[in-house]
Enzyme design. Structure first.
Site, PDB file in Angstrom:
ATOM      1  N   CYS A 140      76.271 -13.775 -75.190  1.00 20.17           N
ATOM      2  CA  CYS A 140      77.422 -14.595 -75.580  1.00 20.17           C
ATOM      3  C   CYS A 140      78.550 -13.731 -76.129  1.00 20.17           C
ATOM      4  CB  CYS A 140      76.995 -15.636 -76.611  1.00 20.17           C
ATOM      5  SG  CYS A 140      76.031 -14.975 -77.978  1.00 20.17           S
ATOM      6  N   HIS A 220      79.715 -17.455 -83.576  1.00 21.84           N
ATOM      7  CA  HIS A 220      80.029 -16.084 -83.953  1.00 21.84           C
ATOM      8  C   HIS A 220      81.535 -15.955 -84.168  1.00 21.84           C
ATOM      9  CE1 HIS A 220      76.053 -14.780 -82.626  1.00 21.84           C
ATOM     10  NE2 HIS A 220      76.275 -15.153 -81.387  1.00 21.84           N
TER      11      HIS A 220
END
Lengths: 355, 355
Positions: A140, A220
């Site tokens: 990711c 994140h």
């Protein structure tokens, strides 16, 4: 019609399964689970054929009241492509099984790069992915970085990139993860694996990455610095990013101030599971000092690789061009935010969720 | 057809709006916002008419590119019932406005009990709610407690109930809330307001409540003790709870171990926003020692009052019976989990989300 199986129905697998099932040119043949938990039940409720990932556990599913259609081996024989969504490192153990069944595979970024013919990002990969029998969708974070570094390099040239990744400690469903009250250098050595991983996609980009883990679960956050080859303006960078179909610039005036409100917005728009497939660049953070570009971006670790997996399947199994695949995937999933909020709209009062 | 407005499109308001819009016997006339943020944009995208909650802010919405259909006053004149979903305490300021427009109102539990003719819970309220011109849906926690105490009292008699509520510090979108690393007695004095609030619904139940705030956002957790009038068994309690349409007993074998996996399950089942309208009682926690019943339950603070609001609207505006209203609301929203997992199914290995 490309027949697809998903091996592992966890955080990524369940989303890839939904995305594959939605594609008109793909058939989701089935998904595997190792045990009959709530996820297995949910797969059946969604109408997906369930296969036991481990041969001798079929009885366990039956005892729990869940019907399985067979084992992984049966699934492999019935598909054109298997998408490995097993936990990190398990893909390596699965690889010989896929090869024994002569089944092309898409792996996730938790595996080493050499597991597949090439690593993959729909926006940034070169022609090395064409004709591959196996592809590895980078993680990711590497996906999120590749998506912005590729256009920046094409438009302005990247002299050097330095990125600090403040990563979520665990996914919302990972109740046993940490840290709970700290920010952990992870790894303490620099660079983290993310820089080298970006180089699997963009070998010529000079990038150093430093990674931390923080007590949060939603997304994140990347603090990005890119020293460009040429001087430019924040506005030019924003314009460039606005042309990227998998980059969303969070409008300054939207009242979105963190991952919580960002994911709330995604749910408000009816996104399944509140998923955000796009990089989320904080518009107001984009700034340029000489040749130095700075920005913050958030990456939804559960979702941003999902459209990439769909494109990786097409790259392996069809002659559809990458750009055409991206367009199809975006259209079917609804990738791309198109904010109605006018530029310069004024939100004067701080917003609360209950205002 | 009951015409409904929602004043305040935050955490609760947006969900009530969706629930009202879904009812075949209701029309959502519009929703209000105080400012043109992402929530306002999302309301428009969902096709809801947007009204300015504050008269002199219409220009602000227009400047932000969002079209409003009028102000709160216009909305009040166009509806049969207004649902006040303003932040706690603002409902009190809104009350004279509703009354000036002669518009019956449903309030939320953040307001004092005397704001409305009666407090409301669809399962536990008595006939005092019939014929009311205004109702107050008690808070998420009081709703969750009322739903289990009513049937326990009817079936076994409640001598005394003692409950510790470990509450979430803030909703996922409330990025500025705390605590971040503590558990706070809140209030430090016992009882918390929840016990008295339950007594607004069930005046004869003897209940003491102690409340804390913890660094989490997904759900509240209740540690419940009920001393019953008669001895019984855990199995009898489970059977009783299984008959309650808004109580879900989390199967022991589902691999659900906390709010994270619980909400993941809700998303897996396609619940909008991952919402859980039901009390979630941990099946394995239900235990009886003599006349003492113990159990843990989780309450999704963003969602459990939503079906109650729909039933409160019908109670004010129609002659539909409460039981019929509950049945309709449950049917339309899909309230009620019906686990496919067989009793005694064996999940032997601990599950991770990526298994």
């Amino acid at each position: 019609m490309t027949r697809v199986g998903v091996n592992g129905y966890g955080t990524i697998g369940k989303r890839v399964a939904d995305a594959v099932a939605a594609q008109p040119d793909m058939e989701l043949v089935g998904v595997t689970k190792t045990s009959p938990d709530y996820g297995a039940e949910a797969a059946i409720r969604r109408g997906y054929d369930l296969y036991a990932a481990i041969d001798d556990r079929v009885d366990e599913f039956e005892a729990a009241g869940l019907t399985v259609s067979g084992t992984l081996a049966n699934l492999l024989d019935a598909v054109d492509v298997i998408v490995d969504c097993a936990p990190s490192g398990i893909g390596e153990r699965n690889q010989p099984v896929y090869e024994a069944h002569d089944t092309p595979a898409v792996y996730q970024g938790g595996e080493d790069a050499d597991i597949a013919d090439a690593s993959f990002n729909a926006r940034a990969s070169g022609d090395e992915v064409v004709g591959a029998d196996s592809l590895r969708v980078v993680s990711c974070n590497s996906t999120g970085l590749s998506r912005i570094l590729a256009p920046l390099d094409e438009e302005f040239g990247v002299e050097k990139s330095r990125v600090t990744l403040v990563r979520r400690g665990g996914d919302p469903s990972e109740t046993d993860r940490g840290p709970i009250n700290d920010v952990i250098p992870d790894p303490t050595t620099i660079p983290s694996h993310h820089g080298p991983d970006v180089n699997e996609i963009l070998p010529d980009i000079d990038i150093d990455t430093a990674a931390l883990k923080a007590p949060m679960t939603a997304m994140h956050t990347h603090s990005v610095n890119v020293t460009l080859d040429t001087e430019t303006s924040a506005e030019a960078v924003r314009d460039l990013l606005s042309e990227q179909s998998r980059v969303f610039q969070i409008p300054e005036q939207a009242g979105i101030d963190g991952a919580g409100t960002l994911k709330d917005y995604a749910s408000d728009l009816g996104r399944p599971r509140g998923d955000i497939w796009e990089n989320c660049v904080w518009e107001k953070s984009v700034s340029v000092e000489g040749r130095d570009l700075y920005l913050f971006q958030n990456v939804h670790q559960e979702a941003d690789v999902v459209p990439e997996n769909v494109d990786a399947i097409r790259t392996i199994a069809t002659d559809v061009s990458r750009s055409e695949s991206v367009a199809r995937t975006n259209e079917v999933l609804g990738v791309g935010f198109d904010s109605l909020l006018a530029d310069g709209g004024s939100v004067q009062a701080p917003m609360t969720a209950d205002d």
